[in-house]
Enzyme design. Sequence first.
Site, PDB file in Angstrom:
ATOM      1  N   LYS A 524       0.395  -1.518  -0.061  1.00  0.00           N
ATOM      2  CA  LYS A 524       0.104   0.130   0.401  1.00  0.00           C
ATOM      3  C   LYS A 524       0.707   1.472   0.426  1.00  0.00           C
ATOM      4  O   LYS A 524       0.552   2.569   0.383  1.00  0.00           O
ATOM      5  CB  LYS A 524      -0.868  -0.155   1.015  1.00  0.00           C
ATOM      6  CG  LYS A 524      -1.547  -1.318   1.309  1.00  0.00           C
ATOM      7  CD  LYS A 524      -2.899  -1.220   2.504  1.00  0.00           C
ATOM      8  CE  LYS A 524      -3.250  -2.416   2.281  1.00  0.00           C
ATOM      9  NZ  LYS A 524      -3.987  -2.528   3.593  1.00  0.00           N
ATOM     10  N   ASP A 560      -5.935  -6.655   9.792  1.00  0.00           N
ATOM     11  CA  ASP A 560      -7.176  -6.104   9.317  1.00  0.00           C
ATOM     12  C   ASP A 560      -8.368  -6.687   8.821  1.00  0.00           C
ATOM     13  O   ASP A 560      -9.637  -5.901   9.667  1.00  0.00           O
ATOM     14  CB  ASP A 560      -7.413  -4.757   8.550  1.00  0.00           C
ATOM     15  CG  ASP A 560      -6.851  -4.682   7.241  1.00  0.00           C
ATOM     16  OD1 ASP A 560      -6.764  -5.620   7.046  1.00  0.00           O
ATOM     17  OD2 ASP A 560      -6.929  -3.533   6.429  1.00  0.00           O
TER      18      ASP A 560
END
Length: 820
Positions: A524, A560
């Site tokens: 990311k 997550d």
Amino acid sequence: MGPHRLDRDLAGSPWEIALTWRVPGSGPWRDQLPGASGGVTDNGLQKVEMENQIYAIPEDIMRGSGTQLFDHIAECLANFMDKLQIKDKKLPLGFTFSFPCIQTKLDESFLVSWTKGFKSSGVEGKDVVTLIRKAIQRRGDFDIDIVAVVNDTVGTMMTCGYDDQNCEIGLIVGTGSNACYMEEMRHIDMVEGDEGRMCINMEWGAFGDDGVLDDIRTEFDQEIDMGSLNPGKQLFEKMISGMYMGELVRLILVKMAKEELLFRGKLSPELLAKGRFETKDVSDIEGEKDGIRKAHEVLVRLGIEPTQEDCVATHRICQIVSTRSANLCAATLAAVLRRIKENKGEERLRSTIGVDGSVYKKHPHFAKRLHKTVRRLVPDCDVRFLRSEDGSGKGAAMVTAVAYRLADQHRARQKTLESLKLSREQLLEVKKRMKLEMERGLSKETHAVAPVKMLPTYVCATPDGTEKGDFLALDLGGTNFRVLLVRVRNGKRRGVEMHNKIYAIPQEVMHGTGDESILLKWTKGFKASGCEGEDVVTLLKEAIHRREEFDLDVVAVVNDTVGTMMTCGYEDPHCEVGLIVGTGSNACYMEEMRNVELVDGEEGRMCVNMEWGAFGDNGCLDDFRTEFDVAVDELSLNPGKQRFEKMISGMYLGEIVRNILIDFTKRGLLFRGRISERLKTRGIFETKFLSQIESDCLALLQVRAILHHLGLESTCDDSIIVKEVCTVVARRAAQLCGAGMAAVVDKIRENRGLDTLKVTVGVDGTLYKLHPHFAKVMHATVKDLAPRCDVSFLESEDGSGKGAALITAVACRIREAGQR
């Protein structure tokens, strides 16, 4: 020479066949349908040349059978091609057929009724293109590709559109009158589709046939109509066109003579004869010079001995009739311009009207009066009038050329996009390969080389409702960092209450050193050094210790995806899978302990963090990756890594679209071949624009506004193409995600030896939640590829924060139970 095209013009007798070709200049030729993508020549050196031949149509054929008429047309066409020695070539043909028709396709047009003296039997209600094709087939000595049948008004607009890309209206004011214009597809209920524009042949000569013009029609209009071949029809045309203008003047002169207001009350047989006062006489009398003398000549020819006052009055009557015609024509044109302006939503419209017809071209004042009135009625429109040269012939060739160009471009785009469209067989193969890579990641023997790591999370239990207390959670999973205080309550007040604050992470910190940023494996866009391979809990504890301000008990570190599963598991006991599709993408699920070879123990289950973004890093997806995927990967921060994620996640979809748009533009298939500097900028096409562009409620004008914001000047057709690219890229992402998820749920079912499985997938991520179609396509794919699994999807509410707190709460509960 450029491409040759045949066109034929059947608008009366005689009729014309023409061979049309492009004479190239120094630049590319872009024949265009006004309002479509493309443009006219850039340098003004291009031109269209024609070789034509006019053929007579005998009256017995005009009034004979349809077979005779179209056999005659085919014979004339064969003669023309013989003359030019092109009979051995299969050329595209455009057919100008200027009779009332219902057109269902560009090459399909059904004759409603004959006009202009034609009465060929067996043609009304038939497709004239089919009749031509059959006539050519009966001969068998040549072949033609009939591409388009057009009305002469459309031909006029197309001819002028070749010279002026703003031309979006065609107007004929000659023997008859008609208009056409470019209408938004969303307003054309008779045709499927609501994107782009289509030329509408108005047939406005019939305006008023329902009585709406009765209050402005005069006794002279009524008399002309009653004496016509088609009473009650084409009432507007009878008020404005050349076929009736002279007759209107004659009727007025007769009435005034009968009332002894002219010619001392005397009439002549010639003046009483219908059609003897011609529209040409009106033009001659209104000429700049000697108009009164010309009026005297015309009246004498009609057997009248006029006075000077009679000639002046006749001149004035001609002025009144032709001015009314020009004003009526202007009023209807103003209505068309106003509609186009409202369709486009522009404050000021710039538009060109292509015009043809003997009245417009030959009457000395008609054009000037028309222009003046139009500009007075629509002062917020900048209107240009452009005279057409042979609109019916050249225009048919233009339509044919455009149809060929658009078809070629469409094929080229579809060939490119085809590589991004996955069949069911391909998706099943992706599912099969995902299951294989999952097994390799779980196996101790192959784990080290497996791209899909299948990491044990040591989360073996879900909330049972007895958890309570206050917990801190830190969430680092994207470009923002959150700190949360989570209060978990049990009993009657069971629930989770959260307080949080969001902190932005600067680029220099994302790419800095590990003691400023914490993560297990960088994706990311993160590149902080000194973290990969390190225990992030230790790094966090050391960072807290360096501050010497507070102390924390770090109980659990959570992905997550696992947090999402736990959050949804708090609401739904069937939730055993977590999925994130946002900036990045990942999945987790409850695996049987016996299959998790990296952890000792055979009993029970453990949540496995798949890290499926790396699926394909070993080359197993290379046959599904396109040149655009490769380009995005090569220019990323981690080339060769997270290949699956780069095909499906929000961080990369916009970049895939941008690369496709650049490819199309370089090949002249988009944005008129002009690449803007903004389009060359990496990351400029954000995935949020993908979601906005694909929104069902977003009109093309709003799509164009988004593109304009990105510095991309687009036509409506460009917007349609961009929307299609976005749809294809997002659909592929959703299908790939669905194929991966089908592999997961099928593995759970097979692990447990079940015929069917009922399971819930907890989902989070902006792409899943905000894209208008992603979730629906993904759900359908899972259902199709895993038919023995009943899969529900539950959106997580703050899974990464709330989930971390719930896992911490469960871990505390289990730890306290063990201490007791």
